[in-house]
Motif scaffolding. Structure first.
Motif, short mmCIF file in Angstrom:
data_model
loop_
_atom_site.label_atom_id
_atom_site.label_comp_id
_atom_site.label_asym_id
_atom_site.label_seq_id
_atom_site.Cartn_x
_atom_site.Cartn_y
_atom_site.Cartn_z
N PRO A 54 0.99 -1.06 0.08
CA PRO A 54 -0.01 -0.13 0.12
C PRO A 54 0.72 1.20 0.43
O PRO A 54 0.41 2.19 -0.17
CB PRO A 54 -0.90 -0.12 1.24
CG PRO A 54 -0.81 -2.14 1.53
CD PRO A 54 0.73 -1.89 1.25
N ALA A 55 1.82 1.29 0.55
CA ALA A 55 3.33 2.41 0.37
C ALA A 55 3.65 2.85 -0.85
O ALA A 55 3.28 3.97 -0.63
CB ALA A 55 4.57 2.27 1.48
N LEU A 56 3.03 2.44 -2.13
CA LEU A 56 3.67 2.87 -3.14
C LEU A 56 2.84 2.84 -3.22
O LEU A 56 2.40 3.48 -5.25
CB LEU A 56 4.27 1.09 -3.72
CG LEU A 56 5.68 0.41 -3.70
CD1 LEU A 56 6.17 -0.83 -4.24
CD2 LEU A 56 6.51 1.83 -3.38
N LEU A 57 1.18 3.45 -2.93
CA LEU A 57 0.30 3.35 -3.81
C LEU A 57 0.79 5.06 -4.97
O LEU A 57 0.14 5.64 -5.36
CB LEU A 57 -1.25 3.86 -3.57
CG LEU A 57 -1.62 2.37 -3.24
CD1 LEU A 57 -2.65 2.38 -2.48
CD2 LEU A 57 -2.10 2.47 -5.02
N PRO A 58 0.90 6.16 -4.13
CA PRO A 58 1.49 7.31 -4.98
C PRO A 58 2.17 6.84 -5.91
O PRO A 58 2.23 8.13 -7.25
CB PRO A 58 2.77 7.90 -3.96
CG PRO A 58 2.26 7.68 -2.54
CD PRO A 58 1.69 5.56 -2.53
N LEU A 59 2.98 5.95 -6.20
CA LEU A 59 3.57 5.94 -7.19
C LEU A 59 2.53 5.12 -8.56
O LEU A 59 2.75 5.60 -9.99
CB LEU A 59 4.74 4.58 -7.45
CG LEU A 59 6.15 5.06 -6.83
CD1 LEU A 59 6.76 3.97 -6.92
CD2 LEU A 59 6.69 6.18 -7.20
N VAL A 60 2.07 4.33 -8.30
CA VAL A 60 0.55 4.16 -8.54
C VAL A 60 -0.02 5.37 -9.33
O VAL A 60 -0.01 5.35 -10.56
CB VAL A 60 0.11 3.02 -7.97
CG1 VAL A 60 -1.61 3.29 -9.13
CG2 VAL A 60 0.42 1.63 -8.15
N ARG A 61 -0.35 6.36 -8.44
CA ARG A 61 -0.81 7.33 -9.07
C ARG A 61 -0.13 8.48 -9.83
O ARG A 61 -0.52 8.72 -10.97
CB ARG A 61 -1.24 8.51 -7.86
CG ARG A 61 -2.59 8.16 -6.43
CD ARG A 61 -3.13 9.03 -5.63
NE ARG A 61 -1.74 9.08 -4.75
CZ ARG A 61 -2.02 8.23 -3.68
NH1 ARG A 61 -2.45 7.52 -4.04
NH2 ARG A 61 -1.25 8.25 -2.47
N ALA A 62 0.69 8.82 -9.70
CA ALA A 62 2.09 8.85 -10.31
C ALA A 62 2.03 8.61 -11.59
O ALA A 62 2.22 9.35 -12.76
CB ALA A 62 3.57 9.26 -10.22
N SER A 90 -6.38 -5.06 -6.00
CA SER A 90 -5.71 -6.26 -5.94
C SER A 90 -5.02 -6.61 -5.31
O SER A 90 -4.04 -7.60 -4.39
CB SER A 90 -3.83 -5.73 -7.14
OG SER A 90 -5.11 -6.34 -8.65
N ILE A 91 -4.18 -5.43 -4.05
CA ILE A 91 -3.33 -5.15 -2.33
C ILE A 91 -4.15 -6.27 -1.33
O ILE A 91 -3.89 -7.26 -1.02
CB ILE A 91 -2.64 -4.40 -2.07
CG1 ILE A 91 -2.24 -3.43 -3.76
CG2 ILE A 91 -2.14 -3.97 -1.16
CD1 ILE A 91 -1.47 -1.93 -2.95
#
Length: 193
Positions: A54-62, A90-91
């Protein structure tokens, strides 16, 4: 009276945790996927594998925002919102969210809109389900209601995407959505007017 000097409180890291910059999760030759700029507006397809954190969701948004960078602000926002919903599902609902898990986002561009596909690692198998049956996703009937506590995400995708669907394979789920550039078939137009 002597002056009291306050020293800042520095949080002590929890054992086993490390702080790592999000940029370290991006392959150097794909940095332009996350810039937010329409530097390569004529791409046909982009794909990126994300760790199921979940901590990588800012990368997904970008990533999603950059894929739609040549479009209107409303389109960019909506495409990013719906894509993040697929990534979050998915997560939360597949093996992609377990240690070592991952999922893949693929964006295909055509002259009328963007198609986003999310491939995850599928659901847990139970001992009673020795054979896998095709089960397609359906939005919760109460999901779009203001008082709904769960099921909102897929209901939102159903209401706001031009079209969407999935492969029906529980063990390796593929969910896709298509969003037309003009947003005419999306409930977004009625919600913002």
């Amino acid at each position: 009276m002597p002056e009291t000097v306050l020293t800042p409180v520095v949080p002590v890291p929890v054992q086993g945790e490390a702080t790592v910059p999000l940029a370290s999760f991006i392959r150097p030759f794909q940095r332009h996927y996350f810039s937010g700029l329409p530097e390569r507006p004529n791409y046909r397809a982009r794909s990126y594998d994300f760790a199921g954190l979940p901590a990588l969701l800012p990368l997904v948004r970008a990533f999603l925002d950059t894929c739609a960078a040549t479009e209107t602000d409303d389109y960019r926002y909506l495409f990013t919102l719906l894509g993040c919903e697929l990534a979050t599902n998915s997560i939360q609902h597949s093996l992609s969210g377990y240690p070592g898990g991952s999922y893949t986002l693929r964006v295909h561009r055509d002259k009328e809109g963007l198609r986003l596909t999310c491939h995850d690692r599928g659901a847990l198998r139970t001992r009673t389900s020795r054979t896998s049956r095709a089960t397609h996703l359906t939005p919760a009937s109460q999901g779009a209601g203001l008082g709904a506590e769960s099921g909102r995400g897929l209901a939102m995708v159903d209401a706001l995407a031009t079209s969407w669907g999935d492969n029906g394979n529980v063990e390796y789920r593929t969910v896709w959505l298509y969003l037309a550039y003009d947003l005419t078939t999306s409930a977004w137009n009625t919600a913002t007017n």
